[in-house]
Write a protein that holds these residues in place. Structure first.
Motif, PDB file in Angstrom:
ATOM      1  N   HIS A 111     -35.284  12.373 -97.403  1.00 39.85           N
ATOM      2  CA  HIS A 111     -34.440  11.351 -98.014  1.00 39.85           C
ATOM      3  C   HIS A 111     -33.005  11.681 -97.652  1.00 39.85           C
ATOM      4  CE1 HIS A 111     -37.668  10.559-101.345  1.00 39.85           C
ATOM      5  NE2 HIS A 111     -38.123  10.359-100.117  1.00 39.85           N
ATOM      6  N   LEU A 112     -32.360  10.777 -96.950  1.00 36.07           N
ATOM      7  CA  LEU A 112     -30.992  10.980 -96.502  1.00 36.07           C
ATOM      8  C   LEU A 112     -30.026  10.359 -97.500  1.00 36.07           C
ATOM      9  CD1 LEU A 112     -31.564  10.028 -92.766  1.00 36.07           C
ATOM     10  CD2 LEU A 112     -31.391  12.341 -93.720  1.00 36.07           C
ATOM     11  N   ILE A 146     -38.714   4.170 -93.850  1.00 35.90           N
ATOM     12  CA  ILE A 146     -39.584   3.421 -94.762  1.00 35.90           C
ATOM     13  C   ILE A 146     -38.731   2.804 -95.865  1.00 35.90           C
ATOM     14  CG2 ILE A 146     -41.622   4.838 -94.273  1.00 35.90           C
ATOM     15  CD1 ILE A 146     -41.074   6.324 -96.948  1.00 35.90           C
ATOM     16  N   PRO A 147     -39.245   1.766 -96.521  1.00 36.52           N
ATOM     17  CA  PRO A 147     -38.476   1.141 -97.603  1.00 36.52           C
ATOM     18  C   PRO A 147     -38.275   2.107 -98.774  1.00 36.52           C
ATOM     19  CG  PRO A 147     -40.320  -0.247 -96.918  1.00 36.52           C
ATOM     20  CD  PRO A 147     -40.490   1.077 -96.240  1.00 36.52           C
ATOM     21  N   TRP A 175     -34.770   6.570 -96.356  1.00 37.95           N
ATOM     22  CA  TRP A 175     -35.948   7.421 -96.482  1.00 37.95           C
ATOM     23  C   TRP A 175     -36.684   7.398 -95.154  1.00 37.95           C
ATOM     24  CZ3 TRP A 175     -38.870   6.864-101.772  1.00 37.95           C
ATOM     25  CH2 TRP A 175     -37.976   7.156-102.816  1.00 37.95           C
ATOM     26  N   LEU A 176     -37.037   8.590 -94.686  1.00 35.40           N
ATOM     27  CA  LEU A 176     -37.775   8.745 -93.439  1.00 35.40           C
ATOM     28  C   LEU A 176     -39.100   9.418 -93.731  1.00 35.40           C
ATOM     29  CD1 LEU A 176     -34.890  10.161 -91.229  1.00 35.40           C
ATOM     30  CD2 LEU A 176     -35.596   7.780 -91.474  1.00 35.40           C
ATOM     31  N   GLN A 177     -40.119   9.036 -92.969  1.00 37.54           N
ATOM     32  CA  GLN A 177     -41.445   9.619 -93.182  1.00 37.54           C
ATOM     33  C   GLN A 177     -41.997  10.165 -91.873  1.00 37.54           C
ATOM     34  OE1 GLN A 177     -44.187   8.011 -96.162  1.00 37.54           O
ATOM     35  NE2 GLN A 177     -45.521   7.531 -94.440  1.00 37.54           N
TER      36      GLN A 177
END
Length: 114
Positions: free
Chosen positions: A51-52, A31-32, A41-43
């Motif tokens: 959050h990487l 995701i943005p 950022w991954l959801q």
């Protein structure tokens, strides 16, 4: 005060490699990010996020995140087919768990609630 988990931040050595890993095996969607932050950022489907961040991965001393799956055996099979080392599912209470490491070395638990 009532609270819920919103996100966890993980240090990884290669952002794009980590994005591919969490997307392919666990269905996270990139995701943005707001503002000029670095990393990715991954959801998950439930809205919770990873959050990487590029950085040194801490030594594995048992700390981990647990990802809930519907079918732990299918998840393990998919990972093993791709050459990823995963422990065999074992009972914990009425649930099942197994462990692996992401490409950067972060410990992950795969958890199936029963």
């Amino acid at each position: 005060m009532k609270s819920e988990l919103h996100h966890i931040a993980l240090n990884v050595t290669d952002i794009q490699n980590a994005v591919k890993f969490y997307s392919k095996y666990f269905g996270f969607e990139e995701i943005p990010k707001p503002g000029p932050t670095t990393g990715a950022w991954l959801q998950a489907s439930d809205g919770r996020q990873i959050h990487l961040r590029e950085g040194e991965v801490p030594k594995d001393r048992g700390q981990h995140i647990a990802l809930l799956v519907e079918d732990i055996y299918k998840a393990c099979e998919t990972l093993i087919e791709d050459g990823i080392t995963v422990t065999s599912p074992s009972p914990i209470g009425s649930s099942l768990q197994c462990f692996l490491h992401d490409p950067a070395g972060n410990r992950l638990e795969i958890h199936q609630a029963n």
